[in-house]
Motif scaffolding. Structure first.
Motif, mmCIF file in Angstrom:
data_model
loop_
_atom_site.group_PDB
_atom_site.id
_atom_site.type_symbol
_atom_site.label_atom_id
_atom_site.label_comp_id
_atom_site.label_asym_id
_atom_site.label_seq_id
_atom_site.Cartn_x
_atom_site.Cartn_y
_atom_site.Cartn_z
ATOM 1 N N ASN A 39 41.458 39.618 35.125
ATOM 2 C CA ASN A 39 40.629 40.627 35.801
ATOM 3 C C ASN A 39 40.098 40.126 37.136
ATOM 4 O O ASN A 39 40.171 40.822 38.147
ATOM 5 C CB ASN A 39 39.445 41.034 34.909
ATOM 6 C CG ASN A 39 39.840 42.003 33.818
ATOM 7 O OD1 ASN A 39 40.892 42.618 33.869
ATOM 8 N ND2 ASN A 39 38.990 42.132 32.820
ATOM 9 N N LYS A 73 38.026 47.306 41.057
ATOM 10 C CA LYS A 73 39.262 46.770 40.474
ATOM 11 C C LYS A 73 39.084 45.955 39.197
ATOM 12 O O LYS A 73 40.050 45.694 38.496
ATOM 13 C CB LYS A 73 39.983 45.876 41.489
ATOM 14 C CG LYS A 73 40.436 46.588 42.743
ATOM 15 C CD LYS A 73 41.604 47.502 42.471
ATOM 16 C CE LYS A 73 42.105 48.131 43.755
ATOM 17 N NZ LYS A 73 43.005 49.225 43.536
ATOM 18 N N GLY A 75 37.574 45.297 35.481
ATOM 19 C CA GLY A 75 36.937 45.892 34.316
ATOM 20 C C GLY A 75 35.974 44.915 33.663
ATOM 21 O O GLY A 75 35.736 43.821 34.157
ATOM 22 N N GLY A 76 35.448 45.318 32.518
ATOM 23 C CA GLY A 76 34.543 44.448 31.788
ATOM 24 C C GLY A 76 33.245 44.238 32.544
ATOM 25 O O GLY A 76 32.873 45.015 33.423
#
Length: 191
Positions: A39, A73, A75-76
């Motif tokens: 990520n 861009k 996530g999390g």
């Protein structure tokens, strides 16, 4: 901060994240989703692309480009947390703060967004001692490494790692490790 130093800092951070993305995801596996490295690498690649395409005229504009790329861009938790940090840093840079003030503004945004404090096995455990060291003019790779390692023997009480509680002991917090990469890149950019 000089715009050139800010760009060099972000390029260095991007390179470190790319080089260590598998390790970051391995750190995240036992106590998170196992995707922190992938990520963050995707987010920083987008951040560098944004810097290159927008040609920022100041360090504040560099931090804004990074913030927007990470928020859109990644996530999390890491996208919103890092994105908020860079947004805070942008505002402090615009206000003419020194490096310690800029980093402290980033730390405050992380704490506000994640509701985290020192000792909860989060990136705050690295940002806080780094800010203090910068205030004293004593930031070194050793200070950064000690801060990162301090998360290993603590049980997580915040974030995804808190779901595994005591089983998080013995694992370095992945956000703390990536924060360590960020600050090592800063030392290199300033060098």
């Amino acid at each position: 901060m000089d715009k050139t130093v800010a760009v060099k800092w972000m390029q260095g951070f991007n390179q470190k994240v790319e080089a260590e993305k598998d390790h970051l995801s391995e750190l995240d596996g036992p106590i998170g989703d196992g995707d922190h490295g992938a990520n963050l690498a995707r987010g920083m690649a987008a951040a560098i692309e944004a810097i290159n395409s927008t040609e920022p005229q100041s360090a504040a504009e560099v931090f804004k480009a990074v913030s927007m790329a990470l928020i859109s861009k990644v996530g999390g938790a890491s996208g919103p947390l890092y994105g908020s940090a860079f947004m805070g840093m942008m505002k402090a840079e615009q206000a003419g703060q020194d490096l310690a003030g800029v980093l402290e503004a980033g730390l405050e945004m992380i704490k506000k967004r994640g509701h985290a404090q020192v000792g909860e096995k989060t990136m705050v455990d690295v940002w806080h001692p780094v800010v203090e060291a910068v205030k004293q003019g004593q930031l070194t790779n050793d200070v950064i490494d000690q801060a990162v390692l301090s998360t290993k023997e603590v049980a997580a009480t915040k974030g995804r790692a808190s779901y595994v509680g005591e089983r998080s002991i013995g694992h370095i917090d992945p956000g703390s490790y990536s924060s360590g990469l960020l600050f090592k890149a800063l030392l290199e950019a300033e060098g």
